[in-house]
Design a protein around this motif. Structure first.
Motif, short mmCIF file in Angstrom:
data_model
loop_
_atom_site.label_atom_id
_atom_site.label_comp_id
_atom_site.label_asym_id
_atom_site.label_seq_id
_atom_site.Cartn_x
_atom_site.Cartn_y
_atom_site.Cartn_z
N GLY A 70 20.70 -25.43 8.27
CA GLY A 70 22.20 -25.26 8.49
C GLY A 70 21.92 -25.37 5.59
O GLY A 70 22.54 -24.76 5.20
N ILE A 71 20.90 -25.68 5.21
CA ILE A 71 20.51 -25.58 4.17
C ILE A 71 20.16 -23.91 3.56
O ILE A 71 21.23 -23.68 2.69
N ILE A 72 19.29 -24.31 4.54
CA ILE A 72 19.21 -22.54 3.98
C ILE A 72 20.06 -21.69 4.66
O ILE A 72 20.43 -19.92 3.61
N PHE A 73 20.75 -21.40 5.62
CA PHE A 73 21.64 -20.63 5.72
C PHE A 73 22.78 -20.69 5.30
O PHE A 73 23.89 -19.75 5.11
N GLY A 74 23.13 -22.21 4.91
CA GLY A 74 24.48 -22.69 4.22
C GLY A 74 24.45 -21.55 2.95
O GLY A 74 25.09 -20.77 2.41
N VAL A 75 23.14 -21.85 2.61
CA VAL A 75 22.92 -21.26 0.73
C VAL A 75 22.52 -19.58 0.73
O VAL A 75 23.56 -19.41 -0.42
N ARG A 82 28.48 -13.69 4.83
CA ARG A 82 28.32 -14.47 5.79
C ARG A 82 27.29 -13.87 7.16
O ARG A 82 26.96 -14.48 7.44
N LYS A 83 27.87 -12.29 6.82
CA LYS A 83 27.35 -11.68 7.63
C LYS A 83 25.69 -11.27 8.19
O LYS A 83 25.30 -11.35 8.91
N ASN A 84 25.32 -11.41 6.44
CA ASN A 84 23.84 -11.09 6.66
C ASN A 84 23.38 -12.49 6.75
O ASN A 84 21.94 -12.44 7.50
N ALA A 85 23.78 -13.75 6.77
CA ALA A 85 22.75 -14.91 7.79
C ALA A 85 23.12 -14.41 8.60
O ALA A 85 22.47 -15.74 9.29
N LEU A 86 24.15 -14.52 9.16
CA LEU A 86 24.32 -14.73 11.15
C LEU A 86 23.70 -13.56 11.05
O LEU A 86 23.15 -14.08 12.73
N VAL A 87 22.91 -12.16 10.94
CA VAL A 87 22.19 -11.51 11.22
C VAL A 87 21.02 -12.09 11.79
O VAL A 87 20.14 -11.54 12.25
N VAL A 128 19.52 -21.87 14.62
CA VAL A 128 20.69 -22.72 14.98
C VAL A 128 21.97 -23.08 14.19
O VAL A 128 23.21 -23.31 13.80
N GLY A 129 21.40 -23.99 13.53
CA GLY A 129 21.40 -24.45 11.99
C GLY A 129 22.36 -23.41 11.12
O GLY A 129 23.03 -23.77 11.11
N GLY A 130 22.38 -22.27 10.96
CA GLY A 130 22.72 -21.44 10.45
C GLY A 130 24.29 -20.85 10.99
O GLY A 130 24.92 -20.59 10.78
N GLU A 131 23.88 -20.38 12.74
CA GLU A 131 24.40 -20.26 13.65
C GLU A 131 25.86 -20.67 14.06
O GLU A 131 26.97 -20.48 13.64
N ALA A 132 25.96 -22.40 13.58
CA ALA A 132 26.93 -23.24 14.46
C ALA A 132 28.23 -22.43 13.69
O ALA A 132 28.91 -22.66 14.41
N THR A 133 28.32 -23.41 11.99
CA THR A 133 28.97 -22.99 11.72
C THR A 133 29.24 -21.60 11.12
O THR A 133 30.39 -21.32 10.67
N GLY A 134 28.15 -21.01 10.64
CA GLY A 134 28.76 -19.30 10.26
C GLY A 134 29.56 -18.64 10.75
O GLY A 134 30.62 -17.76 10.62
N ALA A 135 29.82 -18.50 12.31
CA ALA A 135 30.38 -18.01 13.54
C ALA A 135 32.06 -18.21 13.51
O ALA A 135 32.51 -16.80 13.13
N LEU A 136 32.18 -19.51 13.24
CA LEU A 136 33.27 -19.67 12.72
C LEU A 136 34.08 -19.64 11.48
O LEU A 136 35.15 -19.54 11.89
N LEU A 137 33.37 -19.54 10.16
CA LEU A 137 33.70 -19.78 9.07
C LEU A 137 33.70 -17.94 8.82
O LEU A 137 35.10 -17.87 8.82
#
Length: 429
Positions: A70-75, A82-87, A128-137
Motif C-alpha cells: 500500500g505504501i509503495i504503490f500508493g506513493v 494510477r495506471k502505471n502502478a496497476l500494471v 495486492v497492497g497496490g491492486e486493491a485500492t488502485g483499481a477502485l480509484l
C-alpha cells in the motif's frame, strides 16, 4: 466522439474487473491451498492441527506484506499515475503466483521449501497492497459521479468472482484427479494456469487511459506532492481512521466466511472438503450480484444505510453459521454461506464509493491504500488463524461469534458517526 467515450469507459470497467479478478484469483488459490494442501506439502512433520495452523500462518504473511504494498504503490500511484502502478502490481502478482506452481516440497528440499513459499507469499501481498485500492480509484475518478457507487462495483466484484474461479478450478481438478492426487501434485495447476490470465490482464491494462482526476491534478499543479503519504497522515488522519475501522470489520467477516469456513466445514462439521468449496462457489456467484445491487442502491439511498445493513446483518449471519452443529446437513451449510456472503456483498458494494469520497486526489491513493491495507492485516490476516485457535481450544465455534462482534462493532459505530458522502465531487474535496 460519444461512442469513443463510451468505448473508453467500457474498456476501463472491463479491464478493472478482469484485473482484480486475476489478482484475487491468485490470492484465493493460495488461501484454499493453505487450508487443504500446504500442511502436507510444506509442513509434513508437524501434528495435523499444527500443520493447518502453519499453513494459515503463511496465508497471514501475505497480509502483513500488504501495508508495504500500500505504501509503495500508493506513493507511486500519487506520483506517476494510477495506471502505471496497476500494471506493475499485476506483473508482480502474476510472476510470484506462477513461481509457486514450480516450488519444490518439503520432501525434496526440506526447510528451503516453506522458506521459498513465504518469500513468494510476501511478493503476492505487496502486489495486492497496490491492486486493491488502485483499481477502485481509477474507476471512481474516471466515471460519472452520480452513479459512482455502481461504477466502483466493477473492480469490487473481483473478490467473489475470483472465489468462483478459484473454487471452480479446484473443484474441477479434485473431481478429475481425486483428492489425494490434488494434495500430491495437482494443486500446482491452478498456480501455473494463472499466467494465462495475467498476460490477458496485462495487455488490457496497458490499453486503459490514466484517471482524468489525476491528469487534471498534474496540469493544475504542474507537479505532484513529493511526500503524499506524509501529507495524508498530517491532514487526513480522521478519514484514514474511518477507512481502517470499516475495512477491518468487513475483512474480518470475509475471511471468517471464506477461509475459516473451510476449516470449520472439515474440522468441526465433519463434512467433505467439497461441501465447503461448493458452498463458497455458489455463495460467491450470488455475492457478485449483491455487490452490484448494493452499490446501485447506495447511489439512491446513500452509503451509510447500506453499510449499516451489511455490518449488522453480517454479524447475525455469522452467528447463525457458527452455531451449526457437528454433522450439519450440507444444505444448511449452503444456506448459511448464501446468507453470510449476501450481507458481506452489501458491505462491499456500499463501502467502496464511501472510501473514495473521503480524500482529495493528490493523496487519495496513498491515504486510502495504507489505511485499507493495515486494516487487512488487523482483520483479514489473523481472522482465520484466531478463529482456528478458538475452535481448537474450545472445541466449538461459538467463541468465534464473540471474536467477530469485537472486530465489527467499532466499524458499526464509525459508520453511525460518519457523514454521508454520496454525491461528493472528487475533484473538489
Amino acid at each position: 466522439m460519444a461512442q469513443d467515450g463510451f468505448g473508453k469507459r467500457a474498456r476501463l470497467l472491463f479491464a478493472s474487473a478482469v484485473g482484480t479478478i486475476i489478482e484475487w484469483y491468485d490470492f484465493f488459490v493460495f488461501a484454499t491451498c493453505a487450508v487443504l494442501v500446504f500442511d502436507k506439502a510444506f509442513f509434513p512433520t508437524a501434528d495435523p492441527a499444527i500443520g493447518i495452523l502453519l499453513g494459515l500462518s503463511t496465508f497471514a504473511i501475505g497480509f502483513i506484506a500488504r501495508p508495504l504494498g500500500g505504501i509503495i504503490f500508493g506513493v507511486l500511484g500519487d506520483r506517476i499515475g494510477r495506471k502505471n502502478a496497476l500494471v506493475v502490481s499485476l506483473a508482480m502478482m502474476g510472476g510470484s503466483t506462477f513461481a509457486m506452481g514450480l516450488l519444490p516440497t518439503y520432501a525434496s528440499v526440506g526447510v528451503l521449501a516453506p522458506a521459498l513459499l513465504v518469500l513468494l507469499r510476501i511478493f503476492q501481498g505487496i502486489a495486492v497492497g497496490g491492486e486493491a485500492t488502485g483499481a477502485l480509484l481509477i474507476v471512481a475518478e474516471s466515471m460519472p459521479g452520480k452513479q459512482r457507487g455502481f461504477w466502483t462495483s466493477f473492480p469490487m466484484i473481483g473478490g467473489p468472482a475470483a472465489n468462483v474461479l478459484a473454487a471452480a478450478t479446484i473443484s474441477f481438478l479434485t473431481l478429475r484427479f481425486g483428492e489425494q492426487a490434488f494434495v500430491d501434485w495437482a494443486w500446482r495447476l491452478p498456480f501455473l494456469f494463472s499466467i494465462v490470465l495475467v498476460v490477458l490482464g496485462f495487455w488490457m491494462r496497458r490499453k486503459v487511459e490514466e484517471s482524468p482526476a489525476f491528469i487534471e491534478l498534474v496540469e493544475k499543479r504542474k507537479s505532484v506532492p513529493a511526500a503524499p503519504l506524509s501529507e495524508a497522515f498530517k491532514h487526513f488522519s480522521k478519514p484514514m481512521g474511518q477507512v481502517f475501522l470499516v475495512k477491518t470489520a468487513e475483512n474480518t467477516l470475509f475471511y471468517l466466511f471464506t477461509t475459516f469456513f473451510l476449516v470449520l466445514t472439515v474440522q468441526f462439521l465433519g463434512l467433505a472438503r467439497s461441501v465447503g468449496v461448493g458452498a463458497l462457489f455458489w455463495g460467491s456467484i450470488l455475492e457478485v450480484v449483491v455487490i452490484m445491487a448494493a452499490a446501485y442502491a447506495s447511489d439512491r439511498f446513500g452509503r451509510k444505510p447500506l453499510m449499516l445493513l451489511g455490518l449488522v446483518g453480517g454479524l447475525g449471519a455469522g452467528a447463525y453459521l457458527f452455531s451449526l452443529p457437528h454433522g450439519a446437513d450440507p444444505q444448511l451449510v449452503l444456506q448459511a454461506t448464501l446468507l453470510t456472503l449476501t450481507f458481506h456483498g452489501i458491505i462491499v458494494g456500499s463501502m467502496a464509493p464511501f472510501f473514495t469520497e473521503l480524500f482529495p486526489t493528490h493523496v487519495r491513493y496513498s491515504a486510502m491504500s495504507i489505511s485499507y491495507q493495515v486494516a487487512s492485516v488487523v482483520g483479514g490476516s489473523v481472522a482465520p488463524l484466531i478463529a482456528t485457535l478458538l475452535l481448537t481450544a474450545t472445541g466449538t465455534p461459538h467463541a468465534v461469534i464473540i471474536y467477530a462482534a469485537v472486530m465489527v462493532i467499532p466499524g458499526i459505530i464509525c459508520v453511525l458517526l460518519s457523514k454521508e458522502t454520496r454525491g461528493a465531487d472528487l475533484t473538489a474535496i
